[in-house]
Scaffold this motif. Structure first.
Motif, PDB file in Angstrom:
ATOM      1  N   VAL A  82      66.870  98.782 -25.034  1.00  0.00           N
ATOM      2  CA  VAL A  82      67.129  98.331 -23.670  1.00  0.00           C
ATOM      3  C   VAL A  82      68.027  97.100 -23.722  1.00  0.00           C
ATOM      4  O   VAL A  82      67.740  96.145 -24.427  1.00  0.00           O
ATOM      5  N   ALA A  83      69.122  97.151 -22.980  1.00  0.00           N
ATOM      6  CA  ALA A  83      70.019  95.998 -22.928  1.00  0.00           C
ATOM      7  C   ALA A  83      69.370  94.868 -22.152  1.00  0.00           C
ATOM      8  O   ALA A  83      68.711  95.085 -21.147  1.00  0.00           O
ATOM      9  N   LYS A  84      69.563  93.657 -22.636  1.00  0.00           N
ATOM     10  CA  LYS A  84      68.950  92.493 -21.988  1.00  0.00           C
ATOM     11  C   LYS A  84      69.954  91.349 -21.975  1.00  0.00           C
ATOM     12  O   LYS A  84      70.677  91.143 -22.944  1.00  0.00           O
ATOM     13  N   ILE A  85      69.993  90.635 -20.881  1.00  0.00           N
ATOM     14  CA  ILE A  85      70.898  89.497 -20.759  1.00  0.00           C
ATOM     15  C   ILE A  85      70.134  88.203 -21.016  1.00  0.00           C
ATOM     16  O   ILE A  85      69.136  87.920 -20.364  1.00  0.00           O
ATOM     17  N   ILE A  86      70.589  87.450 -22.015  1.00  0.00           N
ATOM     18  CA  ILE A  86      70.044  86.105 -22.249  1.00  0.00           C
ATOM     19  C   ILE A  86      70.993  85.132 -21.571  1.00  0.00           C
ATOM     20  O   ILE A  86      72.158  85.020 -21.951  1.00  0.00           O
ATOM     21  N   SER A  87      70.527  84.445 -20.534  1.00  0.00           N
ATOM     22  CA  SER A  87      71.423  83.563 -19.792  1.00  0.00           C
ATOM     23  C   SER A  87      70.626  82.455 -19.129  1.00  0.00           C
ATOM     24  O   SER A  87      69.399  82.423 -19.170  1.00  0.00           O
ATOM     25  N   LEU A  88      71.374  81.557 -18.495  1.00  0.00           N
ATOM     26  CA  LEU A  88      70.762  80.447 -17.779  1.00  0.00           C
ATOM     27  C   LEU A  88      70.347  80.827 -16.370  1.00  0.00           C
ATOM     28  O   LEU A  88      69.552  80.126 -15.749  1.00  0.00           O
ATOM     29  N   ASP A  89      70.887  81.915 -15.838  1.00  0.00           N
ATOM     30  CA  ASP A  89      70.607  82.257 -14.446  1.00  0.00           C
ATOM     31  C   ASP A  89      70.237  83.727 -14.277  1.00  0.00           C
ATOM     32  O   ASP A  89      70.615  84.371 -13.308  1.00  0.00           O
ATOM     33  N   GLY A  90      69.484  84.243 -15.237  1.00  0.00           N
ATOM     34  CA  GLY A  90      69.007  85.614 -15.137  1.00  0.00           C
ATOM     35  C   GLY A  90      67.838  85.725 -14.175  1.00  0.00           C
ATOM     36  O   GLY A  90      67.354  84.741 -13.601  1.00  0.00           O
ATOM     37  N   ALA A  91      67.335  86.960 -14.020  1.00  0.00           N
ATOM     38  CA  ALA A  91      66.261  87.214 -13.058  1.00  0.00           C
ATOM     39  C   ALA A  91      64.989  86.443 -13.394  1.00  0.00           C
ATOM     40  O   ALA A  91      64.209  86.090 -12.499  1.00  0.00           O
ATOM     41  N   ASP A  92      64.774  86.152 -14.683  1.00  0.00           N
ATOM     42  CA  ASP A  92      63.560  85.428 -15.072  1.00  0.00           C
ATOM     43  C   ASP A  92      63.541  83.999 -14.555  1.00  0.00           C
ATOM     44  O   ASP A  92      62.489  83.357 -14.509  1.00  0.00           O
TER      45      ASP A  92
END
Length: 531
Positions: free
Chosen positions: A254-264
């Motif tokens: 599963v592709a996942k975005i590691i970022s400062l403003d993701g859904a988490d």
């Protein structure tokens, strides 16, 4: 080099270590007390992002630059602080007792003249690095003894890096071979006012990491996503060294975005708000704990920007107004905001809650325009009896965006650079009262001249300088910083030190400093403009 037994501070026989200590910018260190409360990720927030960065920092195979970037207010500095704090708590090897993995930190800031330039960067890191690794202090001390000009902020960055950082690092190559990599943390590189300096620094750091005789080290670098930084990162010699965040990763197909403003981040902001309101309720028993729905609404209005959530809390809990009323004001904010405009809308609402929004905006813009912050009393005296009226009354109403010390002799600061962005262009503010307000730079220039006139001696030299400056200004094209620099330098050279000195900085050609004679205003004001 000897050790002062009373203080434990290392001393050198010729004073070179002491000179380095004086040049190093203590305010650039991640945990400098003037910046308290420090931005820090709360327990249970930013979990995926922090774990990802920590994993990269454990890599012993190759030195890396980890570039964490995003828009203003998404929490870059909080992540930088949290990582620096973590590295300060870890030993380089199990055998050492004092040598920590945090080799040094430099938190840039446009608000401070020594932290908005790279001139003090390597001296500051060298001081921290040699304080952490006692075995290289002699190397640093010897380099400065042989070439004292290394401490000059105008010295070549390459020369400073080679003598103050690379040579000491080479000495540690074999000692650190089996240990965990050392880490440098550089925050808010976009706050450096010279784009050329930024590009040079990124290039030079890339060269340092490619040195085969240097042990594996990692650099956590944070900045806004600005074009000139992106271009420097994309240079052929630098790009292979960079891990960029945001980044797309894969796990369990599963592709996942590691970022400062993701859904988490929405959940992280909810955690922050819940904890902040619990603290408020412990001090103010009649403040009702907001419902989960209300907290979700506030988090939604924050637009995944921690600076908005933090400012909301400061606005509600300002110590002067009923927090219940302030909470209700924020809950009534529309949720139909364009991405990136959330913080400006919040600043609009904060200003509209002031008794005189126009005067509050004016004084806020003046504070944001000062590169060297001033106390309230000096801002009032600087602006004079008209514009300087009720400065304290206006600024106190802006405590949610301004750091106003209880000691009124200390300077007032903006909490976040987004405030400067907001007041840099009146169109960012939707309040009709502020659309016709003059530029704070013009106001500061007029106010400076008004204060200096009584101290200017009757001298034709000064008048001649002004006449020459006027002649040059008539042929000067708009936005011509080179000619502005020459004109201001001429004025400085033509006048005496007790009357007027106007100096243009070679490092930031759009900055000029006005110095006034007399004991009251040794350094009156530093005015800056964005390029």
């Amino acid at each position: 080099m000897s050790l002062d037994q009373s203080s434990g501070v290392p001393r050198s026989s010729d004073g070179t270590w002491e000179r380095l200590s004086q040049v190093a910018v203590k305010g650039a260190e991640y945990d400098f007390r003037e910046r308290q409360p420090h931005p820090k990720c709360l327990e249970g927030t930013r979990v995926d992002l922090l774990d990802y960065i920590r994993g990269l920092l454990e890599n012993k195979e190759k030195s890396r630059i980890i570039w964490l970037h995003g828009t203003a207010g998404v929490g870059k500095s909080a992540v930088a602080y949290t990582i620096a704090e973590r590295m300060r708590g870890l030993k380089v090897t199990e055998q050492t007792t004092t040598e920590k993995r945090l080799a040094g930190s430099f938190f840039f800031s446009r608000k401070h003249t020594k932290r908005c330039t790279t001139g003090y960067f390597f001296a500051t890191l060298a001081y921290q690095f040699a304080s952490n690794f006692a075995s290289v202090r002699e190397e640093v001390n010897r380099a400065i003894h042989e070439n004292p000009a290394l401490l000059d902020p105008d010295k070549s960055l390459h020369d400073q890096m080679e003598a103050l950082l690379l040579q000491p690092l080479r000495r540690l190559r074999f000692r650190l071979r089996d240990g965990a990599p050392s880490v440098f943390v550089i925050d808010a590189l976009d706050e450096c006012t010279s784009k050329t300096e930024v590009a040079d620094l990124i290039s030079i750091l890339g060269q340092a990491l490619c040195d085969p005789d240097v042990p594996v080290i990692h650099i956590l670098l944070t900045s806004r996503s600005e074009a000139h930084i992106h271009d420097a990162i994309q240079e052929e010699a630098v790009r292979p060294l960079v891990y960029e965040i945001p980044v797309k990763t894969t796990g369990e197909s599963v592709a996942k975005i590691i970022s400062l403003d993701g859904a988490d981040v929405d959940n992280d902001i909810c955690i922050f708000l819940e904890q902040s309101f619990r603290k408020l309720r412990s001090r103010c028993s009649n403040f009702p704990q907001p419902t989960k729905d209300e907290i979700s609404r506030l988090a939604s209005r924050a637009g995944r920007r921690f600076i908005v959530a933090s400012t909301m809390v400061k606005f509600i809990d300002d110590g002067y107004n009923d927090p219940r009323d302030r909470l209700q004001l924020l809950l009534e904010l529309t949720s139909d905001l364009l991405p990136g405009t959330e913080v400006y809308k919040l600043y609009d609402n904060i200003l509209s809650s002031c008794a005189d929004p126009k005067r509050a905006y004016l004084h806020l813009s003046v504070v944001a325009a000062l590169a060297d912050p001033l106390p309230i009393s000096q801002i009032s005296e600087l602006l004079g009896p008209g514009e300087g009226k009720d400065v304290e009354t206006a600024l106190v109403q802006l405590r949610s965006v301004l750091d106003i010390p209880t000691d009124r002799s200390l300077p007032v600061n903006i909490y976040h650079s987004s405030v400067r962005d907001y007041v840099s262009d009146p169109s960012n503010c939707n309040l009709p009262q502020v659309q016709c307000i003059a530029s704070p730079h013009s106001l500061l220039a007029r106010s400076s001249l008004r204060l200096m006139v009584p101290d200017i001696r009757a001298s034709t030299t000064f008048l001649d300088a002004l006449l020459e400056l006027e002649k040059q200004s008539q042929v000067m094209q708009a936005h011509d910083p080179l000619k502005l620099e020459r004109s201001l330098s001429f004025a400085a050279g033509a006048t005496t030190s007790s009357s007027l000195s106007a100096m243009a900085s070679r490092r930031s050609r759009t900055r000029f400093v006005v110095l006034a004679g007399g004991p009251r205003w040794t350094c009156l004001v530093t005015v800056t403009r964005r390029r």
